[in-house]
Design an enzyme around this catalytic site. Structure first.
Site, PDB file in Angstrom:
ATOM      1  CG  ASP A  41       5.018  52.818   1.988  1.00 62.19           C
ATOM      2  OD1 ASP A  41       4.875  53.935   2.496  1.00 62.19           O
ATOM      3  OD2 ASP A  41       3.955  52.759   1.751  1.00 62.19           O
ATOM      4  CD1 TRP A  46       0.720  52.507  13.374  1.00 67.27           C
ATOM      5  CD2 TRP A  46       1.830  54.158  14.120  1.00 67.27           C
ATOM      6  NE1 TRP A  46       1.826  51.838  13.995  1.00 67.27           N
ATOM      7  CE2 TRP A  46       2.053  52.627  15.269  1.00 67.27           C
ATOM      8  CE3 TRP A  46       2.476  55.454  14.083  1.00 67.27           C
ATOM      9  CZ2 TRP A  46       2.368  53.552  16.331  1.00 67.27           C
ATOM     10  CZ3 TRP A  46       2.645  55.620  15.940  1.00 67.27           C
ATOM     11  CH2 TRP A  46       2.729  54.492  16.723  1.00 67.27           C
ATOM     12  NE  ARG A  54       3.312  62.675   6.110  1.00 62.38           N
ATOM     13  CZ  ARG A  54       3.084  61.199   5.567  1.00 62.38           C
ATOM     14  NH1 ARG A  54       1.715  60.695   5.402  1.00 62.38           N
ATOM     15  NH2 ARG A  54       4.217  60.302   5.264  1.00 62.38           N
ATOM     16  CG  HIS A  58       8.625  59.852   9.675  1.00 66.38           C
ATOM     17  ND1 HIS A  58       8.085  58.976   8.523  1.00 66.38           N
ATOM     18  CD2 HIS A  58       7.950  60.821   8.904  1.00 66.38           C
ATOM     19  CE1 HIS A  58       7.293  59.061   7.366  1.00 66.38           C
ATOM     20  NE2 HIS A  58       7.837  60.722   7.660  1.00 66.38           N
ATOM     21  NE  ARG A  92       7.016  61.060   1.247  1.00 68.83           N
ATOM     22  CZ  ARG A  92       6.636  60.395   1.919  1.00 68.83           C
ATOM     23  NH1 ARG A  92       6.484  60.369   3.073  1.00 68.83           N
ATOM     24  NH2 ARG A  92       6.264  59.148   1.688  1.00 68.83           N
ATOM     25  CG  LEU A 152      22.597  42.326   8.465  1.00 71.37           C
ATOM     26  CD1 LEU A 152      22.501  41.633   7.588  1.00 71.37           C
ATOM     27  CD2 LEU A 152      21.919  43.498   9.516  1.00 71.37           C
ATOM     28  CD  GLU A 228       9.418  33.907  -5.006  1.00 76.38           C
ATOM     29  OE1 GLU A 228       8.637  34.290  -4.256  1.00 76.38           O
ATOM     30  OE2 GLU A 228       9.936  33.262  -5.779  1.00 76.38           O
TER      31      GLU A 228
HETATM   32  C1  IPE Z   1       8.095  54.253  -0.701  1.00 72.57           C
HETATM   33  O1  IPE Z   1       7.717  54.643  -0.144  1.00 72.57           O
HETATM   34  C2  IPE Z   1      10.023  54.653  -0.311  1.00 72.57           C
HETATM   35  C3  IPE Z   1       9.970  54.720   1.266  1.00 72.57           C
HETATM   36  C4  IPE Z   1       9.448  53.939   1.658  1.00 72.57           C
HETATM   37  C5  IPE Z   1      11.646  55.519   1.277  1.00 72.57           C
HETATM   38  P1  IPE Z   1       6.166  56.006  -0.363  1.00 72.57           P
HETATM   39  O2  IPE Z   1       5.640  55.958   0.875  1.00 72.57           O
HETATM   40  O3  IPE Z   1       8.017  57.172  -1.142  1.00 72.57           O
HETATM   41  O4  IPE Z   1       5.637  55.523  -1.742  1.00 72.57           O
HETATM   42  P2  IPE Z   1       4.356  55.476  -2.601  1.00 72.57           P
HETATM   43  O5  IPE Z   1       4.206  57.198  -2.722  1.00 72.57           O
HETATM   44  O6  IPE Z   1       3.395  55.500  -1.936  1.00 72.57           O
HETATM   45  O7  IPE Z   1       4.423  54.475  -4.125  1.00 72.57           O
HETATM   46  C1  IPE Z   2       7.361  55.337   4.612  1.00 73.61           C
HETATM   47  O1  IPE Z   2       5.958  55.832   5.349  1.00 73.61           O
HETATM   48  C2  IPE Z   2       8.421  56.254   4.993  1.00 73.61           C
HETATM   49  C3  IPE Z   2       9.159  57.371   4.159  1.00 73.61           C
HETATM   50  C4  IPE Z   2       8.839  57.201   2.868  1.00 73.61           C
HETATM   51  C5  IPE Z   2       9.651  58.003   4.498  1.00 73.61           C
HETATM   52  P1  IPE Z   2       5.574  57.463   4.718  1.00 73.61           P
HETATM   53  O2  IPE Z   2       5.610  58.340   5.075  1.00 73.61           O
HETATM   54  O3  IPE Z   2       5.345  57.521   2.952  1.00 73.61           O
HETATM   55  O4  IPE Z   2       3.762  57.008   5.459  1.00 73.61           O
HETATM   56  P2  IPE Z   2       2.723  57.126   4.617  1.00 73.61           P
HETATM   57  O5  IPE Z   2       3.112  55.768   3.445  1.00 73.61           O
HETATM   58  O6  IPE Z   2       2.289  57.979   3.853  1.00 73.61           O
HETATM   59  O7  IPE Z   2       1.133  56.332   5.861  1.00 73.61           O
HETATM   60 MG    MG Z   3       4.257  55.642   1.860  1.00 73.71          MG
END
Ligand code: IPE
Ligand code: IPE
Ligand code: MG
Length: 263
Positions: A41, A46, A54, A58, A92, A152, A228
Site C-alpha cells: 500500500d 508516494w 498515481r 504503482h 477506482r 519460494l 503477527e
Molecule cells: C489494499 O489497499 C489493497 C491492495 C494493496 C492491493 P487499499 O488502498 O485498496 O486499501 P484501503 O482502501 O485503504 O482500505
Molecule cells: C496500493 O497503493 C496499490 C493498490 C491498491 C493496487 P494505493 O494505490 O492504494 O496507494 P494509496 O494508498 O492511495 O497511497
Molecule cells: Mg491504498
C-alpha cells in the site's frame, strides 16, 4: 524526466546495505517465518507527494516487489503472498484500473524468466476469471512456466477479497455436500482451509502493511487468525529488503502464545 526521479529515489544507499548486512547477521535461522504476507500500500500517496501521477507510484512499487521477492527467496521463505489488487479496487477510476492491469501484465512477461531461474513458483490467487483477458493470459503463462519450481511459493493476490474467497469455499463445499461427496458433519476447519486459494500452504506468520493505515482491507481474513502484524509508515515504493529483514528480526523476538501460556 519522471523515470529519472523514480530511479533517483529508488537507489539503495550504502547505509541501507550496511543495515541489511547487520540485520541479516541478526536473523535466527532456527526461528524463520514460513509465510510472509504483504499489503503493498501507499503507491498513490508516494507519487502525489512528488507531484507525480498515481500510475508512476504503482510503477515504482513494482521495483519494491522485485526486490522483496528476491530477498524472500534469499532468506529462505516458503511462501510470500502480496496483495496487488482487491475485489474493491474496481471502484477506482477506469484509467487507474487499466494502468494497474497493464503493469501486472508487463511485470509477469518481463519477470517470469528470472523468477523461474530463481526456482520461484508463481500463483495468482483471487477471482481470476473476472480479470481482463490479457491479464488472464499472462497469469496462465506464469503458472505454466513456473509450476515445476520448488523454491519460494509466490502468491499474487489479484482481484482478491477475503470474503470472496470464503464465499467461493462455501460454494464448493456446498456443491460437494449436494453431490453426496461430503456430509455436513464432516465439515471442519481443515476442510475449510483446504477449499481456500491457499490450500496446502501454511498460514502467514507475518503480515506487513506499509503506508501507515491500520486495517486488513479484506486480505486473508481466515488465514490471519494468529498472524503477527508488522506495520510501518514507509510507503511501498520505499520499502526495501532492509524493511523485510527488519520485520523478520522483529518477528523472531515476539512471544506467540496462540491463546495459551508461554512461561
Ligand atoms: C489494499 O489497499 C489493497 C491492495 C494493496 C492491493 P487499499 O488502498 O485498496 O486499501 P484501503 O482502501 O485503504 O482500505
Ligand atoms: C496500493 O497503493 C496499490 C493498490 C491498491 C493496487 P494505493 O494505490 O492504494 O496507494 P494509496 O494508498 O492511495 O497511497
Ligand atoms: Mg491504498
Amino acid at each position: 524526466m519522471f523515470k529519472n526521479i523514480v530511479n533517483l529515489v529508488r537507489r539503495t544507499s550504502d547505509k541501507d546495505i550496511d543495515q541489511e548486512n547487520l540485520l541479516k547477521d541478526a536473523l535466527d535461522s532456527s526461528r524463520m517465518p514460513r509465510h510472509v504476507a504483504i499489503i503493498m500500500d501507499g503507491n498513490g500517496r508516494w507519487a502525489r507527494r512528488r507531484g507525480m501521477p498515481r500510475s508512476l507510484g504503482h510503477r515504482a512499487g513494482v521495483e519494491s516487489l522485485r526486490e522483496v521477492v528476491k530477498a524472500s527467496s534469499e532468506i529462505g521463505l516458503e511462501v510470500l503472498t502480496v496483495y496487488a489488487f482487491s475485489t474493491e479496487n474496481w471502484k477506482r477510476p477506469r484509467e487507474e484500473v487499466d494502468s494497474l492491469m497493464d503493469l501486472l501484465v508487463e511485470y509477469l512477461y518481463k519477470e517470469i524468466d528470472d523468477l523461474v531461474k530463481n526456482n520461484v513458483r508463481v500463483r495468482a490467487i483471487g477471482k481470476l476469471d473476472e480479470l481482463p483477458p490479457r491479464a488472464q493470459e499472462a497469469v496462465v503463462r506464469a503458472h505454466e512456466m513456473s509450476e515445476k519450481c520448488t523454491g519460494l511459493n509466490f502468491n499474487i493476490a489479484l482481484n482478491y477479497g477475503g470474503r470472496a474467497e470464503l464465499e467461493d469455499a462455501v460454494r464448493r463445499i456446498g456443491a460437494k455436500v449436494a453431490a453426496g461427496e461430503l456430509s455436513p458433519g464432516d465439515i471442519n476447519q481443515g476442510v475449510i482451509s483446504d477449499h481456500l486459494y491457499t490450500a496446502g500452504q501454511p498460514d502467514p506468520d507475518i503480515l506487513i502493511r506499509p503506508a501507515g493505515d491500520l486495517r486488513v482491507s479484506n486480505f486473508l481474513l481466515w488465514q490471519l487468525a494468529y498472524t503477527e502484524f508488522w506495520l510501518t509508515d514507509v510507503m511501498w515504493p520505499d520499502f526495501k529488503k532492509v524493511h523485510l529483514i527488519r520485520a523478520v528480526v522483529d518477528f523472531q523476538r515476539r512471544n506467540r502464545r496462540f491463546g495459551g501460556l508461554n512461561e
